[in-house]
Scaffold this motif. Sequence first.
Motif, PDB file in Angstrom:
ATOM      1  N   ASP A   1      -3.202   4.388  -5.378  1.00  0.00           N
ATOM      2  CA  ASP A   1      -2.414   5.332  -6.423  1.00  0.00           C
ATOM      3  C   ASP A   1      -3.347   5.440  -7.664  1.00  0.00           C
ATOM      4  O   ASP A   1      -3.156   6.764  -8.169  1.00  0.00           O
ATOM      5  N   SER A   2      -3.993   4.519  -8.122  1.00  0.00           N
ATOM      6  CA  SER A   2      -4.759   4.664  -9.276  1.00  0.00           C
ATOM      7  C   SER A   2      -5.870   5.514  -8.915  1.00  0.00           C
ATOM      8  O   SER A   2      -6.518   6.385  -9.806  1.00  0.00           O
TER       9      SER A   2
ATOM     10  N   ASP B   1      -1.363  -0.018  -5.430  1.00  0.00           N
ATOM     11  CA  ASP B   1      -1.684   0.282  -6.663  1.00  0.00           C
ATOM     12  C   ASP B   1      -3.181   0.834  -6.907  1.00  0.00           C
ATOM     13  O   ASP B   1      -3.390   1.578  -7.370  1.00  0.00           O
TER      14      ASP B   1
ATOM     15  N   LEU C   1       0.991  -5.076  -2.850  1.00  0.00           N
ATOM     16  CA  LEU C   1       1.079  -4.273  -4.319  1.00  0.00           C
ATOM     17  C   LEU C   1      -0.472  -4.059  -4.698  1.00  0.00           C
ATOM     18  O   LEU C   1      -0.389  -2.991  -5.454  1.00  0.00           O
TER      19      LEU C   1
ATOM     20  N   ASN D   1       5.155  -0.632 -11.722  1.00  0.00           N
ATOM     21  CA  ASN D   1       4.929  -0.258 -10.527  1.00  0.00           C
ATOM     22  C   ASN D   1       6.064  -0.397  -9.635  1.00  0.00           C
ATOM     23  O   ASN D   1       6.577   0.389  -8.570  1.00  0.00           O
TER      24      ASN D   1
ATOM     25  N   GLN E   1       9.348   7.015 -16.061  1.00  0.00           N
ATOM     26  CA  GLN E   1       7.908   6.651 -15.771  1.00  0.00           C
ATOM     27  C   GLN E   1       6.876   7.920 -16.329  1.00  0.00           C
ATOM     28  O   GLN E   1       6.047   8.414 -15.658  1.00  0.00           O
TER      29      GLN E   1
ATOM     30  N   ARG F   1       8.935   2.122  -9.476  1.00  0.00           N
ATOM     31  CA  ARG F   1       8.612   3.291  -8.672  1.00  0.00           C
ATOM     32  C   ARG F   1       9.341   3.215  -7.257  1.00  0.00           C
ATOM     33  O   ARG F   1       9.493   4.062  -6.603  1.00  0.00           O
TER      34      ARG F   1
ATOM     35  N   MET G   1      -1.773   2.873 -10.744  1.00  0.00           N
ATOM     36  CA  MET G   1      -1.122   3.424 -11.914  1.00  0.00           C
ATOM     37  C   MET G   1      -1.418   4.812 -12.171  1.00  0.00           C
ATOM     38  O   MET G   1      -2.454   5.293 -11.853  1.00  0.00           O
ATOM     39  N   GLN G   2      -0.357   5.606 -12.628  1.00  0.00           N
ATOM     40  CA  GLN G   2      -0.597   6.979 -12.869  1.00  0.00           C
ATOM     41  C   GLN G   2      -1.424   7.102 -14.158  1.00  0.00           C
ATOM     42  O   GLN G   2      -1.438   6.091 -14.987  1.00  0.00           O
TER      43      GLN G   2
ATOM     44  N   TRP H   1       2.701  -3.820 -16.376  1.00  0.00           N
ATOM     45  CA  TRP H   1       2.075  -3.096 -15.226  1.00  0.00           C
ATOM     46  C   TRP H   1       2.800  -3.706 -13.815  1.00  0.00           C
ATOM     47  O   TRP H   1       3.196  -2.376 -13.284  1.00  0.00           O
TER      48      TRP H   1
ATOM     49  N   TYR I   1       3.416   5.481  -3.902  1.00  0.00           N
ATOM     50  CA  TYR I   1       4.700   4.712  -4.084  1.00  0.00           C
ATOM     51  C   TYR I   1       5.630   5.526  -3.368  1.00  0.00           C
ATOM     52  O   TYR I   1       6.741   4.694  -2.895  1.00  0.00           O
TER      53      TYR I   1
ATOM     54  N   ARG J   1       2.064 -10.715  -9.543  1.00  0.00           N
ATOM     55  CA  ARG J   1       2.606  -9.932  -8.421  1.00  0.00           C
ATOM     56  C   ARG J   1       2.957 -11.199  -7.314  1.00  0.00           C
ATOM     57  O   ARG J   1       4.048 -11.117  -6.710  1.00  0.00           O
TER      58      ARG J   1
END
Length: 318
Positions: free
Chosen positions: A244-245, A241, A237, A94, A33, A97, A1-2, A90, A264, A166
């Motif tokens: 990305d996090s 994530d 996923l 995701n 986003q 994106r 997550m951003q 959440w 992503y 998920r």
Amino acid sequence: MQIFRCPACAAPVYFHNLACSCGQQLVFDPEAQVMAAAGATCGNRADIDCNWMAEADGLCRSCAMTETVPDLREAMNLPLWQTSELAKRWVIANLGRWGWFTRADPGPRPTFRMLSEQTLAGQENVTMGHAEGTITINVSEASDALLAQRQEDLGELYRTMTGHIRHEIAHFLFLRLGQSDAFLADFRALFGDETTDYAAALQAHYSDPRPADHDHITSYATAHPHEDWAETIAHLLHLVDLIDSAAAARLSLPDGVVPGYDAYADPDTDTVISRAVDVSIAVNHVNRALDLPDVYPFVLPDGVRRKFAFAHGHLRLT
């Protein structure tokens, strides 16, 4: 997550935040986003702290997917619903994106039944699952105590609310992707024939479960091609994530992600997964110093990685 920025003072703000420390009220815009100054807020903001922007009928994109809520006459169900909806937002953010459930996505959306085992009338049995576009989530497992008990009883130490969502939304994604004959042909070559008897396969699995192997990420993935797909998607996923996090938090390793890396947007499955595994191994080492569980305790053999690559290619709509 951003990690987002406050529209007023540019301070870091997080996905769950309703307001910045500067006092600015926040609303998440899932289309852009970004965190924006609060304007049209979701009708569930006051009840469950939903911080998303209102869209149709006064609800946000995520809350509009919820058809049934738990029995709120039972007092403990409100915080359980709140936690479960945060996990759902959440996952949907995701997937957005990659273009899923956005304004440009013409396909149907899933419908969620958020149910609890505890009702005013007494205890009810709630089975999580997906059927023809409707996803049932047992919000009772948002309770830390109950979740820990079921993790122990079922031997599923990676059992989480985000993981449940998920997994179940993966079944819905298959429903959409399976409209393509080309997708189905390639899917069956990797995962097997999904038209085989599902009930019989699950019964056989629970009678004599097979362990995870070269081609299956978990024991449950061996039960049936549908469950193999759902487990594969859930873990894909998780890993996308995760990295990305890590990138958003500026965690990195030598030869790892660089500032601004967008997991992503990266089409190279092997790069994304390998970077996620490298970071997870490092965090596992830190966790062990505190006697905490490994953040990602799974092995990813080549057969599983091939399934990741197939799924990754089809999930990236943008």
